[in-house]
Structures are given as structure tokens and as C-alpha cells.
Motif scaffolding. Structure first.
Motif, PDB file in Angstrom:
ATOM      1  N   LEU A   1      45.665  26.760  38.567  1.00 52.13           N
ATOM      2  CA  LEU A   1      45.228  27.300  37.281  1.00 52.13           C
ATOM      3  C   LEU A   1      45.456  28.806  37.252  1.00 52.13           C
ATOM      4  CD1 LEU A   1      43.736  26.681  34.568  1.00 52.13           C
ATOM      5  CD2 LEU A   1      41.629  27.336  35.764  1.00 52.13           C
ATOM      6  N   LEU A   2      46.025  29.304  36.149  1.00 58.49           N
ATOM      7  CA  LEU A   2      46.304  30.730  36.007  1.00 58.49           C
ATOM      8  C   LEU A   2      45.733  31.226  34.689  1.00 58.49           C
ATOM      9  CD1 LEU A   2      47.763  33.344  36.969  1.00 58.49           C
ATOM     10  CD2 LEU A   2      49.768  32.549  35.669  1.00 58.49           C
ATOM     11  N   LEU A   3      44.878  32.237  34.759  1.00 59.32           N
ATOM     12  CA  LEU A   3      44.383  32.945  33.583  1.00 59.32           C
ATOM     13  C   LEU A   3      45.188  34.239  33.476  1.00 59.32           C
ATOM     14  CD1 LEU A   3      40.547  32.527  34.213  1.00 59.32           C
ATOM     15  CD2 LEU A   3      42.062  30.995  32.970  1.00 59.32           C
ATOM     16  N   PHE A   4      45.895  34.440  32.355  1.00 55.89           N
ATOM     17  CA  PHE A   4      46.802  35.587  32.290  1.00 55.89           C
ATOM     18  C   PHE A   4      46.650  36.371  30.997  1.00 55.89           C
ATOM     19  CE2 PHE A   4      49.069  32.013  30.394  1.00 55.89           C
ATOM     20  CZ  PHE A   4      49.665  32.568  29.272  1.00 55.89           C
TER      21      PHE A   4
ATOM     22  N   THR B   1      47.694  25.506  48.576  1.00 57.41           N
ATOM     23  CA  THR B   1      47.408  26.223  47.345  1.00 57.41           C
ATOM     24  C   THR B   1      48.728  26.528  46.651  1.00 57.41           C
ATOM     25  OG1 THR B   1      46.282  28.123  46.368  1.00 57.41           O
ATOM     26  CG2 THR B   1      47.445  28.494  48.437  1.00 57.41           C
ATOM     27  N   TYR B   2      48.703  26.536  45.344  1.00 52.50           N
ATOM     28  CA  TYR B   2      49.931  26.700  44.576  1.00 52.50           C
ATOM     29  C   TYR B   2      50.396  28.150  44.609  1.00 52.50           C
ATOM     30  CZ  TYR B   2      53.259  26.106  40.761  1.00 52.50           C
ATOM     31  OH  TYR B   2      54.400  26.049  40.012  1.00 52.50           O
ATOM     32  N   ASP B   3      51.707  28.345  44.700  1.00 50.38           N
ATOM     33  CA  ASP B   3      52.309  29.676  44.702  1.00 50.38           C
ATOM     34  C   ASP B   3      52.996  29.909  43.354  1.00 50.38           C
ATOM     35  OD1 ASP B   3      53.420  32.099  45.262  1.00 50.38           O
ATOM     36  OD2 ASP B   3      54.952  31.339  46.633  1.00 50.38           O
TER      37      ASP B   3
ATOM     38  N   VAL C   1      45.075  36.330  44.979  1.00 55.47           N
ATOM     39  CA  VAL C   1      44.826  35.617  43.718  1.00 55.47           C
ATOM     40  C   VAL C   1      45.422  36.357  42.522  1.00 55.47           C
ATOM     41  CG1 VAL C   1      42.725  34.556  44.595  1.00 55.47           C
ATOM     42  CG2 VAL C   1      42.575  36.748  43.382  1.00 55.47           C
ATOM     43  N   ILE C   2      46.026  37.527  42.757  1.00 62.07           N
ATOM     44  CA  ILE C   2      46.575  38.335  41.674  1.00 62.07           C
ATOM     45  C   ILE C   2      48.041  37.980  41.439  1.00 62.07           C
ATOM     46  CG2 ILE C   2      47.001  40.660  40.820  1.00 62.07           C
ATOM     47  CD1 ILE C   2      44.055  39.917  41.108  1.00 62.07           C
ATOM     48  N   VAL C   3      48.387  37.760  40.159  1.00 62.20           N
ATOM     49  CA  VAL C   3      49.752  37.433  39.772  1.00 62.20           C
ATOM     50  C   VAL C   3      50.229  38.471  38.758  1.00 62.20           C
ATOM     51  CG1 VAL C   3      51.267  35.725  38.710  1.00 62.20           C
ATOM     52  CG2 VAL C   3      49.356  34.975  40.134  1.00 62.20           C
ATOM     53  N   GLY C   4      51.420  39.008  38.971  1.00 64.24           N
ATOM     54  CA  GLY C   4      51.993  39.980  38.050  1.00 64.24           C
ATOM     55  C   GLY C   4      53.466  39.714  37.841  1.00 64.24           C
TER      56      GLY C   4
ATOM     57  N   VAL D   1      54.573  24.953  47.432  1.00 66.16           N
ATOM     58  CA  VAL D   1      53.196  25.383  47.695  1.00 66.16           C
ATOM     59  C   VAL D   1      53.126  26.033  49.069  1.00 66.16           C
ATOM     60  CG1 VAL D   1      52.171  23.649  46.204  1.00 66.16           C
ATOM     61  CG2 VAL D   1      52.617  23.115  48.604  1.00 66.16           C
ATOM     62  N   VAL D   2      52.145  26.909  49.244  1.00 68.66           N
ATOM     63  CA  VAL D   2      51.950  27.626  50.502  1.00 68.66           C
ATOM     64  C   VAL D   2      50.694  27.105  51.179  1.00 68.66           C
ATOM     65  CG1 VAL D   2      51.507  29.882  51.537  1.00 68.66           C
ATOM     66  CG2 VAL D   2      53.100  29.681  49.628  1.00 68.66           C
TER      67      VAL D   2
END
Length: 246
Positions: free
Chosen positions: A147-150, A37-39, A93-96, A242-243
């Protein structure tokens, strides 16, 4: 002789039983395949370009026109381009993260068409151009692998140029440096481990600038300015392989 015969019979019996015993033993299998999965964590830098739409409400001593909250309203359109530098961290799944950027703009517009049509309450033309700006934004989103929704929110600083043209008394032009609020969101996709494409919308509110003493004899006025900007861009993420996900 008896012992020899007994030993021979025993070996033959064991040979016949071994396939059955082997079938009852647990089979050795390989570990399940690793699903990468992408990091999204790490520093990134990028560029973007697109277009924008501005809305401008001018108010002066004549007061609002009808039921509106402005004396004059006009729009602006044009191109925008810029770049950014940011850092973000992913947890589950949270990106900040946080992002700082700058942009050049040619979003420009006036009330010339209304002036030519004779519908303006004043005998001059007002024009506003967004020339450049900078942003400082907090960024948060939800990642689904690559994919990132931001969403973004923070502050914006911009240089706006206003021009008032009176057919008789000439031109009054000045720059207004304004700070305001920014918000938006978008979609990003990791094309490779380092190259990221994105589509983004931003809303800028620069508040109101005032012209208390126009040099061409016009009465004092103020202009409130908001912008909507849509861009596409490319970011380069430094490092961050990737992790593995089991």
C-alpha cells in the motif's frame, strides 16, 4: 575379567545418562521465516480515467458583481482520460520519484442557464472547455508493504477553448494555451508484483487568459480557471521483485 566388568558397567551408565545430557544441549531450530515486503522502486507506465469539475471567473470592464471578485462565474464538468510514465525510488518506507503524463478532457461548461434566466450583466453566453493537457510532477509518499499513500506537485500545461456567443453579433471562439500549477494525492495498491491500481485526486490552476479584442463586438475580458479531477487507474511497474525483510 575385572577390566571387562568395569568397561561393561561404564557403557551401561553412559547409555542411561545420554538422554539427560541431550536435554541440556541447545536445540537446533530453523531460521525465522522471511517476511517479504513490496519494493516500489523502478519505472512504471499506466493509464487512468475519471471526471472533473471546473470553476471559471470572468471579469470585464463592468467590474465585480456585488461582493464577488468576478463579473460572471460559471462551472464545467466532464470526463478525463490519460496516461503517465514515471520512475520512483524507495528508501525504508519513504518513496520518491518523478512522473510525466498527458490527458484528454471533455470538461465543458457555460453560463447559458444564467443567460436564459436573465441574471447575466452582459447579453452573451461564455463557454469554456478543457481539451487536453500535460503534467510534470514530483511524487512522494509512504509505503506500507503493498500500500502506498502518495502526494504530487508540479506543473501542468493545458489547451482551453473559449467560446463567446452573442445572439446578434455572432460567435467569437479561440484557444488559450496555459501553463499552471498542479497538486494532489492518492492511494496505490500493488495487486501483483507488476500491476498497480490507484485512486487519485488532482487540482489544476491554469491562471487567467485574456481576450483583448473579441471579434463579435464584446468588450475585452479575462477568465481565471481552476479544476478538480478524480481518477482511477492502472500502472505497470517494470521489474523490481519483492525484497526479503527479516
Amino acid at each position: 575379567m575385572k577390566r571387562f566388568l568395569f568397561t561393561s558397567v561404564s557403557l551401561v551408565a553412559l547409555g542411561l545418562m545420554s538422554p539427560a545430557l541431550a536435554a541440556d544441549l541447545p536445540m537446533y531450530t530453523k531460521a525465522p521465516a522471511v517476511s517479504p515486503t513490496y519494493d516500489w522502486s523502478g519505472f512504471y507506465a499506466g493509464v487512468y480515467g475519471g471526471g472533473g469539475f471546473g470553476n471559471h471567473n470572468l471579469n470585464n470592464a463592468l467590474g465585480p458583481a456585488g461582493f464577488a471578485n468576478f463579473t460572471i462565474n460559471y462551472d464545467s464538468t466532464g470526463a478525463v482520460a490519460g496516461g503517465e510514465l514515471g520512475y520512483q525510488v524507495q528508501s525504508g518506507v519513504i518513496v520518491g520519484g518523478v512522473e510525466v503524463g498527458g490527458f484528454w478532457s471533455d470538461i465543458n461548461g457555460s453560463d447559458l442557464s444564467q443567460f436564459n434566466a436573465g441574471t447575466l450583466p452582459i447579453a452573451s453566453v461564455d463557454q469554456t472547455k478543457l481539451k487536453s493537457g500535460a503534467t510534470l510532477l514530483a511524487r512522494g509518499g509512504i509505503a506500507v508493504d503493498r500500500l502506498l499513500l502518495f502526494f504530487t506537485g508540479g506543473g501542468v500545461y493545458g489547451q482551453l477553448q473559449h467560446t463567446n456567443t452573442d445572439p446578434v453579433f455572432g460567435v467569437d471562439q479561440f484557444n488559450a494555451n496555459r501553463s499552471g500549477l498542479a497538486a494532489g494525492g492518492g492511494i496505490a495498491y500493488a495487486i501483483t508484483n507488476n500491476l498497480i491500481g490507484k485512486f487519485e485526486y488532482r487540482y489544476y490552476d491554469f491562471g487567467t487568459y485574456h481576450r483583448d479584442a473579441p471579434t463579435n463586438g464584446q468588450i475585452p475580458y479575462s477568465v481565471a480557471n481552476t479544476y478538480s479531477v478524480v481518477t482511477v487507474g492502472l500502472d505497470y511497474k517494470f521489474g523490481g521483485p519483492v525484497v526479503a525483510k527479516y
